[in-house]
Design an enzyme around this catalytic site. Structure first.
Site, mmCIF file in Angstrom:
data_model
loop_
_atom_site.group_PDB
_atom_site.id
_atom_site.type_symbol
_atom_site.label_atom_id
_atom_site.label_comp_id
_atom_site.label_asym_id
_atom_site.label_seq_id
_atom_site.Cartn_x
_atom_site.Cartn_y
_atom_site.Cartn_z
ATOM 1 N N SER A 48 37.595 44.907 4.530
ATOM 2 C CA SER A 48 36.348 44.160 4.321
ATOM 3 C C SER A 48 35.316 44.994 3.554
ATOM 4 O O SER A 48 34.517 44.446 2.793
ATOM 5 C CB SER A 48 35.767 43.658 5.654
ATOM 6 O OG SER A 48 35.270 44.715 6.421
ATOM 7 N N ASN A 49 35.331 46.312 3.739
ATOM 8 C CA ASN A 49 34.405 47.141 2.951
ATOM 9 C C ASN A 49 34.782 47.118 1.473
ATOM 10 O O ASN A 49 33.906 47.070 0.606
ATOM 11 C CB ASN A 49 34.390 48.574 3.487
ATOM 12 C CG ASN A 49 33.436 48.728 4.646
ATOM 13 O OD1 ASN A 49 32.218 48.706 4.463
ATOM 14 N ND2 ASN A 49 33.983 48.840 5.857
ATOM 15 N N ARG B 60 50.704 65.710 5.649
ATOM 16 C CA ARG B 60 49.412 65.404 5.016
ATOM 17 C C ARG B 60 49.332 65.891 3.575
ATOM 18 O O ARG B 60 48.881 65.189 2.691
ATOM 19 C CB ARG B 60 48.279 66.061 5.807
ATOM 20 C CG ARG B 60 47.940 65.301 7.057
ATOM 21 C CD ARG B 60 46.762 65.938 7.746
ATOM 22 N NE ARG B 60 46.539 65.291 9.017
ATOM 23 C CZ ARG B 60 45.890 65.823 10.029
ATOM 24 N NH1 ARG B 60 45.397 67.046 9.918
ATOM 25 N NH2 ARG B 60 45.714 65.161 11.137
ATOM 26 N N MET C 223 43.162 55.334 7.111
ATOM 27 C CA MET C 223 43.393 55.986 8.401
ATOM 28 C C MET C 223 44.188 57.287 8.275
ATOM 29 O O MET C 223 45.102 57.547 9.054
ATOM 30 C CB MET C 223 44.098 55.015 9.358
ATOM 31 C CG MET C 223 43.332 53.730 9.597
ATOM 32 S SD MET C 223 41.652 54.025 10.210
ATOM 33 C CE MET C 223 42.032 54.449 11.903
ATOM 34 N N ARG C 224 43.824 58.086 7.306
ATOM 35 C CA ARG C 224 44.449 59.404 7.172
ATOM 36 C C ARG C 224 43.371 60.430 6.851
ATOM 37 O O ARG C 224 42.381 60.108 6.191
ATOM 38 C CB ARG C 224 45.497 59.406 6.060
ATOM 39 C CG ARG C 224 46.755 58.635 6.406
ATOM 40 C CD ARG C 224 47.815 58.849 5.362
ATOM 41 N NE ARG C 224 48.322 60.222 5.320
ATOM 42 C CZ ARG C 224 49.422 60.623 5.966
ATOM 43 N NH1 ARG C 224 50.098 59.800 6.710
ATOM 44 N NH2 ARG C 224 49.840 61.876 5.854
ATOM 45 N N ILE C 225 43.617 61.644 7.320
ATOM 46 C CA ILE C 225 42.690 62.733 7.013
ATOM 47 C C ILE C 225 43.121 63.348 5.689
ATOM 48 O O ILE C 225 44.305 63.644 5.509
ATOM 49 C CB ILE C 225 42.713 63.787 8.141
ATOM 50 C CG1 ILE C 225 42.197 63.155 9.430
ATOM 51 C CG2 ILE C 225 41.904 65.018 7.762
ATOM 52 C CD1 ILE C 225 42.504 63.967 10.661
ATOM 53 N N HIS D 101 31.838 55.415 7.926
ATOM 54 C CA HIS D 101 32.161 55.544 9.359
ATOM 55 C C HIS D 101 31.176 54.712 10.174
ATOM 56 O O HIS D 101 29.973 54.729 9.903
ATOM 57 C CB HIS D 101 32.084 57.021 9.764
ATOM 58 C CG HIS D 101 32.468 57.243 11.181
ATOM 59 N ND1 HIS D 101 33.787 57.180 11.608
ATOM 60 C CD2 HIS D 101 31.734 57.486 12.289
ATOM 61 C CE1 HIS D 101 33.821 57.387 12.906
ATOM 62 N NE2 HIS D 101 32.601 57.568 13.344
ATOM 63 N N ASP E 37 35.467 62.808 9.705
ATOM 64 C CA ASP E 37 34.150 62.187 9.582
ATOM 65 C C ASP E 37 33.031 63.227 9.515
ATOM 66 O O ASP E 37 31.934 63.027 10.045
ATOM 67 C CB ASP E 37 33.918 61.197 10.735
ATOM 68 C CG ASP E 37 34.993 60.118 10.767
ATOM 69 O OD1 ASP E 37 35.320 59.604 9.687
ATOM 70 O OD2 ASP E 37 35.511 59.813 11.851
HETATM 71 C C1 GRF Z 1 35.145 50.283 9.169
HETATM 72 O O1 GRF Z 1 34.488 50.113 10.388
HETATM 73 C C2 GRF Z 1 34.921 51.663 8.614
HETATM 74 O O2 GRF Z 1 33.657 52.175 8.913
HETATM 75 C C3 GRF Z 1 35.976 52.469 9.303
HETATM 76 O O3 GRF Z 1 37.099 51.618 9.372
HETATM 77 C C4 GRF Z 1 36.667 50.266 9.327
HETATM 78 C C5 GRF Z 1 37.348 49.634 8.159
HETATM 79 O O4 GRF Z 1 37.093 48.262 8.064
HETATM 80 N N1 GRF Z 1 36.223 53.712 8.615
HETATM 81 P P1 GRF Z 1 37.555 47.446 6.784
HETATM 82 O O5 GRF Z 1 39.068 47.718 6.617
HETATM 83 O O6 GRF Z 1 36.778 47.916 5.604
HETATM 84 O O7 GRF Z 1 37.312 46.014 7.120
#
Ligand code: GRF
Length: 194
Positions: free
Chosen positions: A15-16, A66, A91-93, A110, A146
């Site tokens: 969504s971002n 990684r 979801m990876r560092i 974040h 983060d």
């Molecule tokens: C968001 O809450 C972002 O801050 C976090 O993971 C989520 C990702 O959401 N890092 P989306 O996939 O962008 O909807």
């Protein structure tokens, strides 16, 4: 012509990423999404990227170390020549392998007011701690989880009776207003540094 290409890295809903795309479409953000890369084939965000006609690349990370994965990411990103790499629910560092390829140009979002509540389930952490104000942060990525210099933040009040779901939804709405503004800020900084 200034390079205003951004690469988006995600693992899920995206969504971002969609909010950044919409800001560009509205004309609020002058940028071009040069590619969307997901480490998960089933990421909804990847599907959305394809719908928008963007270059969408699935780069599975399962079973990879990684650094090995970051080398692959680096090779995949290179031909797209992004000025910025935006982690959006990735979801990876990231390791120095990628950080050194894009020094000071990898951003992350974040769902808390960092440095409070880094890591997973930031909204749940905020509720369990009992803070009255939480929010979201866009920062430059570094080797930590983060951590890294903060670029922009927005506060969100925690309301009586909030659940993880209700608080997450209000924070997410602010994330969508924040990320593209932080990208614009980065472009301004990069332009004034040259
Ligand atoms: C968001 O809450 C972002 O801050 C976090 O993971 C989520 C990702 O959401 N890092 P989306 O996939 O962008 O909807």
């Amino acid at each position: 012509m200034e390079n205003r290409r951004i690469a988006v890295l995600l693992s899920g809903r995206g969504s971002n990423f969609v909010a950044i795309h919409e800001a560009i479409e509205r004309g609020d953000l002058e940028a071009e999404i040069c590619c969307v890369i997901s480490n998960r084939a089933d990421a909804v965000g990847l599907e959305r990227a394809r719908e928008f006609g963007l270059d969408a690349v699935c780069l599975p990370s399962r079973g990879m170390g990684r650094e090995e994965y970051d080398r692959l990411l680096g090779r995949t990103l290179e031909p797209f020549r992004p000025a910025l790499v935006c982690l959006a629910g990735f979801m990876r560092i990231v390791t120095p392998v990628l950080l050194d390829a894009y020094p000071g140009r990898i951003m992350n979002i974040h769902p808390s007011l960092l440095p409070s509540f880094p890591g997973l389930h930031a909204q749940r952490q905020a509720l369990e701690y009992g803070v009255k104000i939480s929010g979201c942060t866009v920062h430059l990525a570094d080797e930590g989880v983060d951590s890294g210099p903060i670029l922009m933040q927005r506060a969100v009040e925690v309301e009586d009776g909030d659940t993880e779901e209700t608080l997450s939804a209000r924070i997410l709405a602010e994330e969508h207003r924040l990320y593209w503004r932080a990208i614009a800020l980065m472009f301004d900084r990069l332009a004034s540094a040259t």
